[in-house]
Design a protein around this motif. Structure first.
Motif, PDB file in Angstrom:
ATOM      1  N   PRO A  53       0.822  -1.291  -0.145  1.00  0.00           N
ATOM      2  CA  PRO A  53      -0.055   0.053  -0.063  1.00  0.00           C
ATOM      3  C   PRO A  53       0.911   1.336   0.295  1.00  0.00           C
ATOM      4  O   PRO A  53       2.050   1.300   0.757  1.00  0.00           O
ATOM      5  CB  PRO A  53      -0.712  -0.025   1.465  1.00  0.00           C
ATOM      6  N   SER A  54       0.315   2.277  -0.600  1.00  0.00           N
ATOM      7  CA  SER A  54       1.227   3.491  -0.742  1.00  0.00           C
ATOM      8  C   SER A  54       1.381   4.489   0.463  1.00  0.00           C
ATOM      9  O   SER A  54       1.879   5.379   0.440  1.00  0.00           O
ATOM     10  CB  SER A  54       0.748   4.367  -2.100  1.00  0.00           C
ATOM     11  N   VAL A  55       0.527   3.834   1.670  1.00  0.00           N
ATOM     12  CA  VAL A  55       0.849   4.830   2.795  1.00  0.00           C
ATOM     13  C   VAL A  55       0.455   3.455   3.881  1.00  0.00           C
ATOM     14  O   VAL A  55      -0.541   2.655   3.622  1.00  0.00           O
ATOM     15  CB  VAL A  55      -0.088   5.894   2.925  1.00  0.00           C
ATOM     16  N   ALA A  56       0.922   3.744   5.089  1.00  0.00           N
ATOM     17  CA  ALA A  56       0.566   2.862   6.040  1.00  0.00           C
ATOM     18  C   ALA A  56      -0.804   2.818   6.268  1.00  0.00           C
ATOM     19  O   ALA A  56      -1.527   3.797   6.248  1.00  0.00           O
ATOM     20  CB  ALA A  56       1.295   3.159   7.356  1.00  0.00           C
ATOM     21  N   ASP A  70      -6.735   5.481   2.072  1.00  0.00           N
ATOM     22  CA  ASP A  70      -7.654   5.524   1.309  1.00  0.00           C
ATOM     23  C   ASP A  70      -7.316   4.458   0.445  1.00  0.00           C
ATOM     24  O   ASP A  70      -6.703   4.925  -0.759  1.00  0.00           O
ATOM     25  CB  ASP A  70      -8.425   6.610   0.714  1.00  0.00           C
ATOM     26  N   PRO A  71      -7.829   3.089   0.385  1.00  0.00           N
ATOM     27  CA  PRO A  71      -7.574   2.019  -0.448  1.00  0.00           C
ATOM     28  C   PRO A  71      -8.155   2.295  -1.920  1.00  0.00           C
ATOM     29  O   PRO A  71      -7.763   1.372  -2.869  1.00  0.00           O
ATOM     30  CB  PRO A  71      -7.621   0.768   0.061  1.00  0.00           C
ATOM     31  N   PRO A 112      -3.608   3.112  -2.202  1.00  0.00           N
ATOM     32  CA  PRO A 112      -3.570   1.815  -3.386  1.00  0.00           C
ATOM     33  C   PRO A 112      -2.307   1.356  -3.746  1.00  0.00           C
ATOM     34  O   PRO A 112      -1.294   1.940  -3.183  1.00  0.00           O
ATOM     35  CB  PRO A 112      -4.196   2.400  -4.572  1.00  0.00           C
ATOM     36  N   THR A 113      -2.080   0.131  -4.120  1.00  0.00           N
ATOM     37  CA  THR A 113      -0.909  -0.297  -4.476  1.00  0.00           C
ATOM     38  C   THR A 113      -0.432  -0.222  -5.773  1.00  0.00           C
ATOM     39  O   THR A 113      -1.210   0.025  -6.700  1.00  0.00           O
ATOM     40  CB  THR A 113      -1.257  -1.915  -4.405  1.00  0.00           C
TER      41      THR A 113
END
Length: 440
Positions: free
Chosen positions: A331-334, A341-342, A352-353
């Motif tokens: 994920p682009s933030v922990a 926010d995924p 999101p990844t």
């Protein structure tokens, strides 16, 4: 999905997104669009990604043409912008318009933006040589690369501490990274339309200052030393040293020394001993921004970072189920950060990844002996492609694809597969070990 199927699908998308223009038997430009419609320009670091992919596919001549196209508009001082608008009038999107100096001539011919992106060109050129052994290509590119990296050292090391500063969120390649909220003066961690206004306003101010770097630094609207950007810079200084050594160029030592100095600055200014993380810095006083994004891991690929620090960063954060462990990493933030926010959003890079993070860390995990984790990263991309195709970014929990379709970055899995094969060869025959230009 088998490796053969992955390579076949990657080749199909790369070729369908590729543009080439020739005139009088000579190539004007040759590049691959990251996606067919949303990103029609030649982007700097995307082109470098495409070189890694093309080399994995065995398309070495195309890889060379992509790099030559990227540097064909290089300015006399070495600058290369983050976008080249080939055969286009001024870009249609408002955000793109303010990322170039105003010049009425630019309305009528191909031109570059005035921003930069992570400087991965030397790694890309080194990878081409590793695949082809073509010294003539190295000799052709070396003068261009020297000018390019000198431009960074002379124009973006504002404080003389060897670290490079970005002047816009769009320069890091991770545009809406929540780290930048602090610099933009946002207290609301959740993305909202005020974030859009604040980010665009950064570029508007730079535009109004005609991208005069001295004035921009003096104003100090947005000055960030991004960990990811500087780690990539350091890796590429090592690649520059390697290229110079291959060509017996005496400046190899100069680039090697600069690489050591930048690594020391990353360790001395960006590393937080208590948190066991590498943080972005902002302002003229190098204030650490304590937000956990995947770039906190990036410096662990550097050869001069102590092993105990590498292990500490990975053990503290990468393997933490509350932070970066997910069904489809990374994920682009922990996950426990308030900004997380995924889902799909115009404010990308906030949950999101993205494939690039998996690709960048994959080689390190192999070398550090984390075979299970490195395999998880590559298996995750395989599953994402099977489930959602080649998309811009993905939901880290469900694998649902978001953003642009037929997006090329997922094709980096071919380079990861190639690296795994190389690693197996190295284990069986250590005396035939090859260099690995992205595990510096």
């Amino acid at each position: 999905m088998t490796n053969e199927m992955l390579f076949k699908e990657t080749r199909k998308i790369i070729h369908e997104n590729m543009i080439k223009k020739q005139r009088d038997g000579k190539t004007d430009f040759h590049y691959t669009k990251p996606s067919p419609e949303r990103y029609p320009y030649q982007f700097f670091w995307d082109t470098c990604f495409h070189v890694f992919i093309l080399n994995a596919l065995g398309e070495h001549d195309m890889a060379k043409e992509h790099i030559l196209s990227l540097f064909s508009k290089q300015e006399d001082n070495g600058f290369v912008g983050h976008m080249i608008y080939w055969d286009r009038l001024k870009p249609g999107r408002l955000t793109d318009f303010f990322q170039s100096k105003f010049n009425y001539k630019n309305f009528y011919k191909s031109h570059m933006s005035s921003l930069v992106q992570p400087p991965m060109a030397a790694q890309a050129v080194e990878r081409i040589f590793e695949a082809t052994g073509d010294k003539a290509f190295l000799q052709k590119m070396l003068p261009k690369l020297k000018k390019y990296y000198r431009w960074f050292a002379e124009n973006r090391d504002f404080d003389g501490d060897r670290l490079l500063t970005i002047i816009s969120p769009f320069e890091s390649g991770m545009d809406w990274k929540p780290t930048y909220d602090v610099v933009l003066g946002r207290k609301n961690k959740k993305a909202a339309w005020d974030l859009m206004l604040k980010v665009v306003n950064v570029d508007v101010r730079n535009f109004l200052n005609n991208y005069d770097l001295d004035r921009i630094y003096e104003k100090g609207y947005f000055l960030v030393k991004d960990v990811g950007f500087n780690t990539i810079y350091t890796c590429n200084l090592q690649s520059m040293a390697n290229i110079c050594k291959i060509l017996e160029d005496p400046e190899a030592e100069e680039f090697s020394l600069l690489q050591e100095e930048v690594t020391a600055a990353i360790l001395g200014l960006m590393y937080n001993k208590e948190d066991k993380a590498f943080y972005d810095l902002h302002g003229k006083n190098n204030i650490q921004i304590k937000v956990l994004t995947p770039t906190i891991f990036y410096p662990v690929v550097l050869k001069d970072i102590p092993e105990e620090i590498k292990r500490g960063v990975l053990q503290t954060h990468f393997f933490d189920s509350k932070e970066f462990d997910a069904e489809f990493p990374i994920p682009s933030v922990a996950k426990n950060d308030p900004s997380f926010d995924p889902s799909a959003s115009v404010f990308i890079w906030r949950g999101p990844t993205w494939i690039v993070n998996n690709w960048f860390l994959h080689g390190l995990l192999i070398k550090q002996g984390h075979k299970q984790e490195s395999e998880k990263l590559i298996k995750s991309i395989r599953r994402l492609i099977e489930k959602s195709g080649f998309r811009e970014y993905y939901n880290p929990f469900t694998g649902e694809g978001y953003g642009a379709k037929d997006f090329t970055w997922a094709g980096l899995i071919t380079d990861m597969i190639r690296m795994e094969e190389e690693e197996k060869e190295e284990q069986s025959c250590r005396n035939g070990k090859k260099s690995n230009s992205y595990n510096c």
